[in-house]
Design a protein around this motif. Sequence first.
Motif, PDB file in Angstrom:
ATOM      1  N   THR A   1       0.845  -1.190   0.000  1.00  0.00           N
ATOM      2  CA  THR A   1       0.000   0.000   0.000  1.00  0.00           C
ATOM      3  C   THR A   1       0.880   1.239   0.000  1.00  0.00           C
ATOM      4  O   THR A   1       2.080   1.164   0.261  1.00  0.00           O
ATOM      5  N   SER A   2       0.298   2.398  -0.274  1.00  0.00           N
ATOM      6  CA  SER A   2       1.040   3.658  -0.298  1.00  0.00           C
ATOM      7  C   SER A   2       0.620   4.551   0.860  1.00  0.00           C
ATOM      8  O   SER A   2      -0.534   4.555   1.278  1.00  0.00           O
ATOM      9  N   LEU A   3       1.583   5.327   1.345  1.00  0.00           N
ATOM     10  CA  LEU A   3       1.306   6.329   2.372  1.00  0.00           C
ATOM     11  C   LEU A   3       0.581   7.515   1.754  1.00  0.00           C
ATOM     12  O   LEU A   3       0.953   7.993   0.683  1.00  0.00           O
ATOM     13  N   ASN A   4      -0.467   7.987   2.416  1.00  0.00           N
ATOM     14  CA  ASN A   4      -1.114   9.242   2.065  1.00  0.00           C
ATOM     15  C   ASN A   4      -1.554   9.913   3.358  1.00  0.00           C
ATOM     16  O   ASN A   4      -2.528   9.508   3.978  1.00  0.00           O
ATOM     17  N   ALA A   5      -0.791  10.928   3.757  1.00  0.00           N
ATOM     18  CA  ALA A   5      -1.059  11.615   5.030  1.00  0.00           C
ATOM     19  C   ALA A   5      -1.624  13.010   4.810  1.00  0.00           C
ATOM     20  O   ALA A   5      -1.482  13.881   5.674  1.00  0.00           O
ATOM     21  N   ALA A   6      -2.287  13.232   3.667  1.00  0.00           N
ATOM     22  CA  ALA A   6      -2.800  14.565   3.358  1.00  0.00           C
ATOM     23  C   ALA A   6      -3.740  15.087   4.440  1.00  0.00           C
ATOM     24  O   ALA A   6      -3.748  16.281   4.747  1.00  0.00           O
ATOM     25  N   GLN A   7      -4.523  14.206   5.056  1.00  0.00           N
ATOM     26  CA  GLN A   7      -5.487  14.647   6.053  1.00  0.00           C
ATOM     27  C   GLN A   7      -4.817  15.216   7.305  1.00  0.00           C
ATOM     28  O   GLN A   7      -5.458  15.913   8.098  1.00  0.00           O
ATOM     29  N   TYR A   8      -3.531  14.930   7.467  1.00  0.00           N
ATOM     30  CA  TYR A   8      -2.822  15.393   8.662  1.00  0.00           C
ATOM     31  C   TYR A   8      -2.056  16.697   8.438  1.00  0.00           C
ATOM     32  O   TYR A   8      -1.335  17.145   9.347  1.00  0.00           O
ATOM     33  N   LEU A   9      -2.197  17.326   7.285  1.00  0.00           N
ATOM     34  CA  LEU A   9      -1.435  18.540   7.029  1.00  0.00           C
ATOM     35  C   LEU A   9      -1.673  19.642   8.061  1.00  0.00           C
ATOM     36  O   LEU A   9      -0.699  20.252   8.541  1.00  0.00           O
ATOM     37  N   PRO A  10      -2.919  19.942   8.455  1.00  0.00           N
ATOM     38  CA  PRO A  10      -3.103  20.974   9.484  1.00  0.00           C
ATOM     39  C   PRO A  10      -2.420  20.619  10.806  1.00  0.00           C
ATOM     40  O   PRO A  10      -1.798  21.482  11.445  1.00  0.00           O
TER      41      PRO A  10
END
Length: 330
Positions: A255-264
């Motif tokens: 799977t791939s990492l996607n941490a976009a939701q944690y930017l704030p």
Amino acid sequence: MKTEKLELVCPAGTPAALRAAVDAGADTVYCGFRDATNARNFPGLNFSREELGEGIEYARSHGSKVLVALNTYPEAGNPDPWHKAVEDAADLGAHALIMADLGLLAYAAEKRPDTRRHLSVQASASNPDAINYYKNTFDVKRVVLPRVLTVPEIAALNREIDVETEVFVFGGLCVMAEGRCSLSSYATGQSPNMNGVCSPASHVRYEDKGNKMVSKLGDFTINSFKESEAAGYPTLCKGRFVTQDKASYLFEDPTSLNAAQYLPELMEAGVTALKIEGRQRGKAYIAQVVAAFRKAADAAANGEAVPALGLERITEGQRETTGAYNKRWQ
């Protein structure tokens, strides 16, 4: 804690990918020379000296910076290729050098003190004592953190160091202590840290067994796929192995990492830069991912909700994970 706009650091394995990243909105691009001095030393990738010079000029003309990864460990008794890479990258105008080896950091600090030094994730520095050592000894300006820390852990770390922090937000995951992986070198004789290759293509084989496709790395079977399954690349830590009579992904799912939701939250934690993984990817992939994260970073900086990025189709296995950012184990 800082809440400035997050710097978007993007991969470039080729000159075309560099231009694509810059055009899509990258603040910074990282790349490497076409030799064993960087940890993505794959055939067909990386930059000659002339190409790097042209890439730095292109990036600079568009308001972007270029970092050069010299993040493998020099061979004993043969430091000259790494020393030359330091000199050449600095002469060509690289904004910073990304390094892990203590000796190479010392060389760069002494010989090219005016070129910034960033600590590679290959150094696996994730606590204040280690990071402050690199800061005090080699005047490291930024540390790329391993992909094992939660957001609260990153925030706590930033309160105890006076160094910029850069964190991975998209792309591949590494389940080993980064910079210390021995699996690939055991299977192929080529080390990610010394030769710059992980699960190198030269050792990959696929064998058609009639009702299944077997993927191998060297002499080792990494996975077996049914006719209805897509046969993935045989990265050793993402292999499917049988234990207790059950086949499963023991180390890491593909799977791939996607941490976009944690930017704030990462902004609030004092992070300086967001790193996208993928120097082995093509320019179309780079353009799509960078453009998506450009919108996400801008939204976070404006106090707006981070939009859905729509990158599921280009992630590994078309699946995503938030990795350790939402770690529930101890």
